[in-house]
Design a protein around this motif. Sequence first.
Motif, PDB file in Angstrom:
ATOM      1  N   GLN A 291       0.316   4.224  -0.607  1.00  0.00           N
ATOM      2  CA  GLN A 291      -0.139   5.505  -0.518  1.00  0.00           C
ATOM      3  C   GLN A 291      -0.119   5.794   0.997  1.00  0.00           C
ATOM      4  O   GLN A 291      -0.251   6.994   1.453  1.00  0.00           O
TER       5      GLN A 291
ATOM      6  N   ASP B  85       4.693  -0.249  -7.386  1.00  0.00           N
ATOM      7  CA  ASP B  85       4.649   1.205  -6.793  1.00  0.00           C
ATOM      8  C   ASP B  85       5.106   1.100  -5.444  1.00  0.00           C
ATOM      9  O   ASP B  85       5.778   2.078  -5.135  1.00  0.00           O
TER      10      ASP B  85
ATOM     11  N   LYS C 169       8.116   3.288  -4.125  1.00  0.00           N
ATOM     12  CA  LYS C 169       8.059   4.134  -3.116  1.00  0.00           C
ATOM     13  C   LYS C 169       9.162   4.055  -1.937  1.00  0.00           C
ATOM     14  O   LYS C 169       9.712   4.878  -1.433  1.00  0.00           O
TER      15      LYS C 169
ATOM     16  N   ASN D 133       0.885  -1.222  -0.129  1.00  0.00           N
ATOM     17  CA  ASN D 133      -0.051  -0.062  -0.070  1.00  0.00           C
ATOM     18  C   ASN D 133       0.860   1.155   0.089  1.00  0.00           C
ATOM     19  O   ASN D 133       0.896   1.919   1.146  1.00  0.00           O
TER      20      ASN D 133
ATOM     21  N   ASP E 211       5.421   7.071   4.177  1.00  0.00           N
ATOM     22  CA  ASP E 211       6.035   8.215   4.491  1.00  0.00           C
ATOM     23  C   ASP E 211       7.267   8.259   5.083  1.00  0.00           C
ATOM     24  O   ASP E 211       7.568   6.854   5.616  1.00  0.00           O
TER      25      ASP E 211
END
Length: 406
Positions: A219, A255, A259, A217, A222
């Motif tokens: 998204q 992704d 990331k 995930n 961070d």
Amino acid sequence: MSDTATTAQTRPAPSQDSPGGRRSFVAFVSEVASEDVLRSGLVDLVANPQVRQGGIRAAIRAFEKEESPRTLLVDVSASNDPIAELDALAGVCAPDTKVLVVGERTDIDFYREITRHLGADEYVAKPLTRDKVATLLGPYLAGDAPDVAGTRGGRVVCVCGVRGGVGGTTVAVNLAQHVADTTRSHVAVLDLHLRGGHVAMMSGVKPASALRHALENPQVVDGLFLERVSVSSAERVRVFAADEPFDADPRPTPDGVAKVIELLRQRFNVIIVDMPIPPSLADRQALAVARQTLLVFTPDMASLRDVERAKKMASTLTGAGRTLLVLNRSNMPGALKSTIINEALSAKPDVVIPDMPKQISRAGNLGRAALNDSAALRRALAPLTQEVSGIRQRKGGGIFARFFSK
């Protein structure tokens, strides 16, 4: 991250000599170590590389009598007045010759003088490594300008055992510790074996939770999230690992891997990725941004079969000149002779690590890097550390040494 950074790249064909006889590349270097690095690093970049002994003075003498190549590399390490000799070199070279310079100096004023005022296309401070050849010199040989933006951030190094049991994780864990100890870099170790990975265990730490969630995930990921999914294993070394049960079905996304690595590059100097072979579609995102891929194998027929397949795959994804062959347990019982290995590979392994079953087993049981107790392992890892970090083992130095190592 752009789409081009996360997909396999189309590699240019090796630079060819001109039909009329003009050479594509000639190098003049003053030491055997640099000559060896150039020959190995240029094998996929130049069809007929000419690497000659001698520094810039030898180049000046040569091009007083012969045509200069399209790209010329000169070593100014032994020059007492490199500025004057580079000026003299310009007088005997064709105006369109691209001049690349290597030397020992690391001050910014020297770099600016030869690249801005004398017209040299690039300056590279020693030690010369295969990574510098591919990253800084390779684009000139392909007729392009270097992608400076693409080289920013921490270096990604993928470590792949070509088959189970060859010691890929052992190399990854000990290399991370060696890089941190000798260069004072901040190092991340990312274990993409989400089930049954051994990086955390060999580092003596318990994996933090949620790495799988981050990879599935992107998204939610961070900098703060990454801090929570990592654990410190030593000074300047942090481990990112999971311990999913065997009946779990983790599904990291391309992704998600991209990331996580992007964020790691913003916070660490070197990111060592322990990679499964063959890699999944998601795992390949690490290879797409790797500065080097280390293929670890042992001296047996099964490894020799698999290392060729792995090298072909890694070179396609990582790029020419960025794959290093690491022979582990070189003298283990029943090992193939070095002549057979070299013949099968059509080259010598880039790094050779001796067999140390007692030290490696004891270190694994204690959850610590084996190099803490083995001078032989430290010696074997030294050239590999220099290659992946791009800097000499730390004996002082400062900001300019790191500037020129990028």
